[in-house]
Design an enzyme around this catalytic site. Structure first.
Site, PDB file in Angstrom:
ATOM      1  N   MET A  39       4.229  26.457  26.013  1.00 18.98           N
ATOM      2  CA  MET A  39       5.574  26.344  26.544  1.00 18.98           C
ATOM      3  C   MET A  39       5.575  26.010  28.020  1.00 18.98           C
ATOM      4  O   MET A  39       6.534  25.483  28.539  1.00 18.98           O
ATOM      5  CB  MET A  39       6.338  27.645  26.333  1.00 18.98           C
ATOM      6  CG  MET A  39       7.640  27.711  27.071  1.00 18.98           C
ATOM      7  SD  MET A  39       8.675  29.062  26.588  1.00 18.98           S
ATOM      8  CE  MET A  39       9.411  28.399  25.146  1.00 18.98           C
TER       9      MET A  39
ATOM     10  N   ASP B 257      10.760  22.272  23.291  1.00 21.08           N
ATOM     11  CA  ASP B 257      10.233  22.516  24.620  1.00 21.08           C
ATOM     12  C   ASP B 257       9.073  21.589  24.924  1.00 21.08           C
ATOM     13  O   ASP B 257       8.481  20.969  24.044  1.00 21.08           O
ATOM     14  CB  ASP B 257       9.788  23.971  24.755  1.00 21.08           C
ATOM     15  CG  ASP B 257       8.777  24.365  23.686  1.00 21.08           C
ATOM     16  OD1 ASP B 257       8.995  24.013  22.521  1.00 21.08           O
ATOM     17  OD2 ASP B 257       7.768  25.017  24.007  1.00 21.08           O
ATOM     18  N   ASP B 258       8.746  21.521  26.204  1.00 24.06           N
ATOM     19  CA  ASP B 258       7.599  20.754  26.690  1.00 24.06           C
ATOM     20  C   ASP B 258       7.639  19.304  26.228  1.00 24.06           C
ATOM     21  O   ASP B 258       6.640  18.736  25.785  1.00 24.06           O
ATOM     22  CB  ASP B 258       6.285  21.418  26.257  1.00 24.06           C
ATOM     23  CG  ASP B 258       6.068  22.745  26.969  1.00 24.06           C
ATOM     24  OD1 ASP B 258       6.913  23.121  27.800  1.00 24.06           O
ATOM     25  OD2 ASP B 258       5.062  23.409  26.690  1.00 24.06           O
ATOM     26  N   ILE B 259       8.830  18.708  26.328  1.00 23.51           N
ATOM     27  CA  ILE B 259       9.009  17.280  26.052  1.00 23.51           C
ATOM     28  C   ILE B 259       9.843  16.695  27.186  1.00 23.51           C
ATOM     29  O   ILE B 259      10.439  17.423  27.981  1.00 23.51           O
ATOM     30  CB  ILE B 259       9.716  17.037  24.704  1.00 23.51           C
ATOM     31  CG1 ILE B 259      11.108  17.683  24.695  1.00 23.51           C
ATOM     32  CG2 ILE B 259       8.876  17.563  23.550  1.00 23.51           C
ATOM     33  CD1 ILE B 259      11.942  17.357  23.482  1.00 23.51           C
TER      34      ILE B 259
END
Length: 640
Positions: A1, A304-306
């Site tokens: 994350m 998340d994390d995009i």
């Protein structure tokens, strides 16, 4: 994350002891206060139970484990709870445990599990039953010749059985005694558990099964399957699982159900999804259907994390436009379709969860506004606090998060996760979370370390806090976690405490090795070398003790390079102490020998490495800025 904010995050600023319970409120919504009991009675009654019960006190009399013990089960008593009760009675010394429709008499111990007989026995023992308790609450009473337990629901009954397991003695023959006890208990927040959501080597199948056992024993009801490096969750999210992988997932789902843990399947399509695509929606829900067919009833779509500064398909820009608000609208569109086309059409499915791309902070943004106004209101939003790894989390922040996201908030608490600092084990307690916070949340999930067994120390404390934050004390819970892991042997407990103290520091626990640091400070003040040498010998020998005696071999395997480094730093620390003493005594020959030896010992201590998923060799760290500083201080102050 937290891959996108690693730089900021990397700066790191069993007799079960419990706190007495004092004047605690009754169950949510009851308007009642828990009965007040004397501190002595409370401690004796609740001291064996973890998490700390909301209400516990002593009753007159005691139950004795008889050679034949009878279990009287209600018609709908939970099977897993019954099996746990019977195993626990056998472990307590009963030669024979039988189920019957009623008590046999004749002085035999009878245990009532749910049903009218349990309710009547609770009342006869002067204990209030489960009326007015929230979901997963339970009541338990121990009196002369009988024990009764009942749950608000099946999970509550299972938790009552877990508490009874802890109260019962452990012996190989009948005759053990259980003091009269009354417990009325319930969780502070609905969802409590763990999200396997780190980057790096995913946990093994065997480790996950072991974790599910641990969660059930500690009244955690949630496991979110979301390892970042499982390709079938991210890069290959559209692809079906191979048969062997799906079979493993089914085994996890079955084990979770048996332990009253909800298995949440979290699919992360954000790297390539086209939010407006019917084909991608079909691929996502088809994947969910495969998991539904093996028993999954909890689903999440983490995003998340995009990046949301560019689209994965031209159709999304045409439909939604550009910018954060457009990204929020696109994600709400996809999530709503999943919610309506899959969750709503599967009776028994629990509310859909998501991790927004902006999963931290409480600052209003166009992205958050789009989610707040356009996302179906029953979707649960996961949030990490004010920051990716939040040193503190408060009631006010949770209220602000609820307002700015416009949805129920489930915390994704990035502790004790160590994927951003793989040189360390984070073995300190859950800390910095305000009392009252769980009541403002849909729940609490903790993101653990790459090392599953080593995560249990911190996860024990998470379970304590999430169940009963009002009674939670970080250091007390930490000590209880160590004692449970170490078992009853005093030497193993000392060794584990010394080892865990040397890996205590984190963003939540900024002071490294607090007990070792205190011992060094005492030596600097009083010069008592014998006392400090005993501390350093315990640290030096702790790895060999744990390797020889610790029952949880997974912990030993997880901790291998840190155990090696701890042993080596213990040797270097003792040499540094010897150098100080030799210099004080005017023994220059001995001092010179030590000055020449210590640098090589330090080099050895720094040589141990953790090998990550990509083969990178990462030097491990223990007791940093504490024991290494003492060694440097000794060398600098006694240079000859």
């Amino acid at each position: 994350m937290h891959r996108t904010r690693t730089a900021a995050a990397t700066t790191l600023a069993m007799a079960l002891a419990v706190l007495p319970l004092t004047g605690m409120a009754g169950p949510p919504g009851t308007g009642r206060s828990a009965d007040r009991e004397s501190t002595g009675d409370r401690t004796a009654a609740a001291g064996a139970i973890t998490p700390v019960p909301q209400s516990a006190h002593r009753l007159p009399g005691r139950a004795v484990i008889t050679p034949t013990t009878t279990v009287v089960a209600g018609p709908k008593a939970d099977t897993a709870a019954l099996e746990l009760v019977e195993r626990s009675l056998q472990a307590a010394g009963a030669d024979r445990v039988v189920r019957a429709g009623r008590a046999p008499g004749g002085g035999q111990l009878t245990v009532y599990v749910d049903g009218p007989d349990a309710v009547r026995t609770l009342r006869d023992l002067g204990t209030q039953g489960t009326d007015g308790l929230p979901a997963e609450g339970y009541a338990l009473a121990v009196g002369a010749g009988r024990i009764a337990l009942a749950g608000k629901d099946a999970t509550g009954t299972y938790y009552a059985a877990q508490s009874l397991r802890q109260l019962l003695p452990h012996r190989d023959h009948p005759g053990g005694q259980v003091p009269g006890t009354a417990v009325r208990d319930w969780p502070a927040t609905p969802l409590r558990g763990v999200i396997e959501g780190f980057y790096g080597t995913p946990w093994s199948h065997r480790a996950r099964l072991d974790q599910l056992d641990f969660y059930g024993a500690h009244k955690m009801n949630t496991y979110v399957y979301s390892p970042k490096d499982d390709a079938y969750l991210r890069e290959k999210w559209r692809d079906p699982y191979p048969a062997d992988r799906l079979a493993q997932l089914k085994e996890l789902v079955d084990r979770a159900r048996a332990r009253h843990v909800d298995f949440t399947y979290a699919l992360s399509p954000g790297l390539s999804v086209c939010y407006s695509s019917d084909a991608d929606l079909k691929a996502l829900t088809a994947k969910f259907q495969t998991l539904w067919d093996i028993g999954v009833r909890d689903f999440a779509v983490p995003l998340d994390d995009i990046s949301y500064t560019h689209w994965n398909c031209p159709a999304d820009q045409e439909k939604f436009g550009t910018g954060g608000g457009a990204a929020g609208a696109a994600q709400a569109h996809l999530l709503n379709r999943v919610n309506q086309d899959f969750i709503a059409r599967h009776p028994g499915a629990r509310p859909l969860e998501t991790v927004p791309t902006e999963y931290y902070d409480v600052k209003p943004t166009p992205y958050k506004k789009a989610l707040a106004t356009q996302l179906d209101k029953d979707v649960v939003v996961e949030w990490t606090g004010v920051g990716v790894i939040a040193p503190t989390m408060t009631v006010t922040q949770a209220e602000q998060a609820r307002e700015v996201f416009g949805h129920p908030i489930l915390t994704w608490d990035n502790y004790p996760v160590n994927d951003y600092v793989t040189s360390r084990l984070l073995l300190g307690p859950f800390n910095g979370r305000e009392k009252g916070l769980p009541g403002k949340l849909a729940g609490i999930t903790a993101n653990p370390m790459i090392q599953p067994a080593a995560s249990k120390i911190a996860l024990y404390t998470v379970a304590d806090y999430a169940w009963n934050d009002q009674a939670y004390d970080a250091r007390t819970s930490w000590g209880a976690a160590l004692n449970e892991l170490a078992g009853p042997d005093a030497g193993t407990r000392r060794a584990l405490r010394a080892f865990a103290d040397a890996s205590y520091a984190s963003s939540l626990n900024p002071r490294q090795a607090p007990e070792l640091a205190a011992a060094l400070d005492r030596f600097r003040e009083d010069g008592n070398a014998g006392r400090l040498d005993a501390v350093l010998r315990t640290l030096r020998d702790a790895p060999s003790v744990l390797r020889a005696r610790l029952a949880d071999r997974g912990f030993v395997d997880d901790s291998g390079p840190w155990l090696d480094a701890t042993h080596a730093w213990g040797i270097a620390g003792r040499s540094a102490l010897a150098l100080i003493e030799a210099t004080k005594a005017g023994d220059e020959t001995r001092a010179k020998e030590l000055r020449e030896r210590i640098p090589e010992q330090v080099k050895t201590a720094k040589s141990f490495v953790y090998v990550d998923l990509k083969g990178k060799r990462v030097p491990v760290v223990v007791a940093d800025k504490v024991l290494d500083a003492f060694v440097d201080e000794a060398l600098a102050g006694h240079a000859g």
